[in-house]
Design an enzyme around this catalytic site. Structure first.
Site, mmCIF file in Angstrom:
data_model
loop_
_atom_site.group_PDB
_atom_site.id
_atom_site.type_symbol
_atom_site.label_atom_id
_atom_site.label_comp_id
_atom_site.label_asym_id
_atom_site.label_seq_id
_atom_site.Cartn_x
_atom_site.Cartn_y
_atom_site.Cartn_z
ATOM 1 N N SER A 1 -0.739 -4.390 11.012
ATOM 2 C CA SER A 1 0.010 -5.294 10.138
ATOM 3 C C SER A 1 -0.231 -6.728 10.559
ATOM 4 C CB SER A 1 1.510 -4.991 10.202
ATOM 5 O OG SER A 1 2.255 -6.022 9.580
ATOM 6 N N GLU B 1 -2.382 -14.739 -4.117
ATOM 7 C CA GLU B 1 -3.225 -15.270 -5.187
ATOM 8 C C GLU B 1 -3.885 -14.096 -5.897
ATOM 9 O OE1 GLU B 1 -4.512 -19.219 -2.577
ATOM 10 O OE2 GLU B 1 -5.720 -17.390 -2.543
ATOM 11 N N SER C 1 -4.940 -3.443 -1.026
ATOM 12 C CA SER C 1 -3.834 -2.543 -0.675
ATOM 13 C C SER C 1 -3.681 -1.441 -1.703
ATOM 14 C CB SER C 1 -2.524 -3.339 -0.567
ATOM 15 O OG SER C 1 -2.539 -4.214 0.531
ATOM 16 N N SER D 1 3.869 -7.144 4.241
ATOM 17 C CA SER D 1 3.487 -8.548 4.335
ATOM 18 C C SER D 1 3.916 -9.360 3.126
ATOM 19 C CB SER D 1 1.963 -8.660 4.506
ATOM 20 O OG SER D 1 1.565 -8.061 5.724
ATOM 21 N N ALA E 1 0.823 -1.206 0.000
ATOM 22 C CA ALA E 1 0.000 0.000 0.000
ATOM 23 C C ALA E 1 0.863 1.265 0.000
ATOM 24 C CB ALA E 1 -0.942 0.006 1.199
ATOM 25 N N THR F 1 -6.081 -8.991 0.475
ATOM 26 C CA THR F 1 -5.720 -9.117 -0.931
ATOM 27 C C THR F 1 -4.762 -7.994 -1.321
ATOM 28 O OG1 THR F 1 -7.582 -7.755 -1.691
ATOM 29 C CG2 THR F 1 -7.953 -10.139 -1.563
ATOM 30 N N VAL G 1 7.889 5.073 13.068
ATOM 31 C CA VAL G 1 7.025 6.234 13.303
ATOM 32 C C VAL G 1 6.206 5.943 14.553
ATOM 33 C CG1 VAL G 1 5.132 7.627 12.416
ATOM 34 C CG2 VAL G 1 6.937 6.839 10.867
ATOM 35 N N GLU H 1 10.079 3.214 6.955
ATOM 36 C CA GLU H 1 9.890 1.773 7.124
ATOM 37 C C GLU H 1 10.689 1.276 8.324
ATOM 38 O OE1 GLU H 1 9.162 -1.964 7.330
ATOM 39 O OE2 GLU H 1 8.023 -0.722 5.905
ATOM 40 N N TYR I 1 -16.687 -11.505 0.330
ATOM 41 C CA TYR I 1 -15.944 -12.468 -0.485
ATOM 42 C C TYR I 1 -16.866 -13.229 -1.433
ATOM 43 C CZ TYR I 1 -11.135 -12.264 1.229
ATOM 44 O OH TYR I 1 -9.845 -11.877 1.475
#
Length: 594
Positions: free
Chosen positions: A293, A83, A515, A65, A34, A511, A251, A57, A202
């Site tokens: 996360s 996927e 993101s 991830s 993202a 998924t 952060v 970061e 879903y």
């Protein structure tokens, strides 16, 4: 206000430049998908100079991830596999603009397309039991009338009426006994106690792939591990545009100011290599926060030792807590990170297969040579239906890592249940070393018990387990305001990105698509870009898709063959009589319902 649209008319138009964007700066918290996508969209569609963008970061690589490592305690590690499918509209929109690192002159989307065209995904075995035997009804969903009705009822109810309801609140035991549920929960990592609202999303989102979920023809996979295939091309693109990366930077807070109903980020507090620092955020600057996360606080074991669990909140969760304390519009992180039951999925392992003695046990399921490089192997997970741990495993294209030796194959496994002992190894999954997890898998593959210990030796198979305390947190039971809006109401320069932000669409979390969607929405709304975000593929509103889904969910039965109550059988006969000779009859024939 973000606008959504479908079609090339909108998608192929270049956005107009926002006045004064070259004088604005953007600060992005988190270098996961993202965060990286936000930076790309700021440059591509927002025309912001790359040198005006800074990404913070906490780790020493830009992965989030999508992380994967070649050497953790002596072995490979990759906590999962992504996927993809045809209609990840935002993901493919992004990667169509990013150059491939491996094929000069092509975009990453070109690379994905031709990879899938030359080696399309198709699983030859989805479900096994009884120590390595494929289920005879492996390609059937085995849903009865009541279970199908419960699925339809769930889709028809408004999401607003599902607050506080779990999956087991809306389905009964017949549904949970079906192959559909086994396929569904192991593919997407759903568990009974999780959110019915997410389950509904879903079902609606992937209705067009009902015909391809039993054999995974619906899916597309990366050429290599997720980090090398997805993160590295984005990082290369951003470095070419002079984006600033500040690694090993935590952060700790984003301080906001309130002006009536308006809110604005005005200071970023961070820690770089043990030193505290604050950055003043000007009113015209932008801040994008990856809140939460699923791989935070992950610990790793070795072939001979289990990982030491770490349940403490990591930096992304702590940051979200501090933000949430400043304004209720910033969501409720505790719902996701402090309510995960002990029994939930928390353990997986990456196995490096070095000895070809294991090949026959896998090849009898896949019907493909195991050491068949550059080709799909299992083409998705194979689930062991009688595993106490709810274990599944997969082997993606090999080599899974650039530079991986040709005589090695990488296998990934996971188990949905952490509170039960194995069928062979009498321990809970989180308590197991890599070797013990390997032994349990070999047992279920049908390896003779007197050969299991030797085959699981590190010289034949090396396994690195990991413990991920928050891996299922996306699906925790929630209400509508527990995730903050991508751009909270009244925010002038602060946005949330990633799978714990709420885009307000029908899109699904957990998924890569989600993101990227949140990244595009955040940039477009904060910069007031007069352009459209790709709409979620509207297959659930397509009568052809619904007819096809009915056929496949009923295990390829026609309307006359379906096991329906007498009143509905009569209704179906009346329908067929009424539509005879019409366009609807043609659609029914096309979908194989008659």
């Amino acid at each position: 206000m973000v606008k959504y649209a479908t079609g090339n008319y909108y998608d192929l138009v270049h956005p107009k430049k926002t006045d004064g964007v070259e004088n604005r700066h953007a600060y992005i918290v988190g270098a996961g998908l993202a965060g990286l996508a936000s930076a790309v969209i700021l440059i591509r569609d927002g025309y912001m100079p790359g040198e005006n963008i800074t990404i913070f970061e906490e780790k020493d690589q830009a992965s989030g991830s999508l992380e994967a490592f070649k050497d953790i305690n002596g072995g490979y590690i990759s906590p999962g596999g992504r996927e993809m499918e045809d209609h990840y509209e935002c993901l493919w929109n992004l990667y169509s603009s990013v150059p491939s690192l491996d094929e000069p002159g092509k975009s990453c989307l070109d690379e994905y397309y031709y990879l899938d065209k030359e080696d399309p995904n198709k699983s030859n075995c989805r479900l096994i039991h009884d120590r390595g035997h494929q289920l005879k009804n492996d390609n059937e969903y085995t849903l009865d009338y009541k279970a199908l009705k419960e699925m339809i009822d769930l889709v028809l109810v408004p999401e607003s009426k599902l607050d506080g309801k779990t999956i087991e609140d809306v389905f009964d035991d017949n549904f949970f006994a079906s192959n559909f549920w086994t396929d569904w929960q192991t593919m997407f990592a759903f568990e009974r106690w999780q959110s019915a609202a997410e389950m509904r999303r879903y079902l609606m989102h992937f209705i067009h792939h009902v015909d391809g979920l039993t054999d995974f023809t619906a899916l597309k996979f990366n050429r290599y591990d997720d980090y090398q295939s997805m993160s590295e091309p984005l990082v290369a693109y951003l470095k070419d545009h002079h984006v600033n990366f500040e690694y090993q930077t935590q952060v700790e807070n984003v301080e906001v100011k309130h002006d009536g109903e308006q809110i604005a980020a005005h200071q970023i507090d961070l820690n770089q290599n043990g030193k505290s620092k604050s950055i003043t955020v000007n009113p015209m600057d932008l801040v994008f926060v990856t809140n939460g996360s699923i791989t935070e606080s992950t610990t790793y074991g070795s072939h001979d030792e289990a990982p030491i669990p770490n349940e403490s909140l990591g930096g992304s969760w702590k940051l979200w807590e501090k933000l949430a304390a400043q304004d209720n519009r910033f969501g409720h992180p505790d719902v996701f990170c402090k309510t995960i039951p002990e029994k939930a999925w928390k353990t997986s392992a990456t196995l490096t297969l070095k000895n070809k003695d294991i090949a026959p046990y896998i090849e009898k399921l896949t019907k493909r040579p195991l050491f068949n490089y550059d080709k799909c192997e299992t083409s998705g997970i194979i689930t062991i239906t009688d595993s106490n741990w709810g274990m599944s495993f997969t082997i993606h294209r090999q080599p899974a890592y650039k530079g991986q030796p040709k005589d090695e194959v990488i296998l990934w496994l996971y188990g949905l249940y952490s509170d039960t002992k194995g069928n062979y190894v009498q321990k809970r999954m989180p308590e197991c070393s890599g070797k013990e997890l390997t032994e349990e898998l070999l047992y279920h593959l049908g390896v003779p018990e007197d050969k299991i210990a030797e085959m699981a030796d590190i010289k034949n198979i090396q396994a690195i387990p990991d413990y991920m305390p928050f891996i299922t947190s996306y699906f925790q039971l929630r209400t509508a305001d527990d995730r903050p809006d991508v751009v909270p109401q009244g925010s002038t320069n602060l946005a949330f990105i990633g799978n714990f932000a709420d885009s307000g669409t029908r899109d699904v979390v957990f998924t890569t698509e989600y993101s990227v969607r949140t990244a595009i929405e955040a940039v477009y709304e904060l910069l007031k870009i007069d352009h459209t975000v790709p709409e979620v593929y509207p297959s659930v509103f397509d009568i052809r898709t619904l007819m096809s889904a009915m056929y496949y969910l009923n295990d390829k039965k026609t309307l006359e063959e379906m096991d329906l109550p007498i009143t509905e059988k009569l209704g179906a006969k009346l329908l067929l009589k009424k539509v005879k000779g019409t366009w609807i009859e043609e659609l029914l024939k096309d979908s194989k319902l008659i």
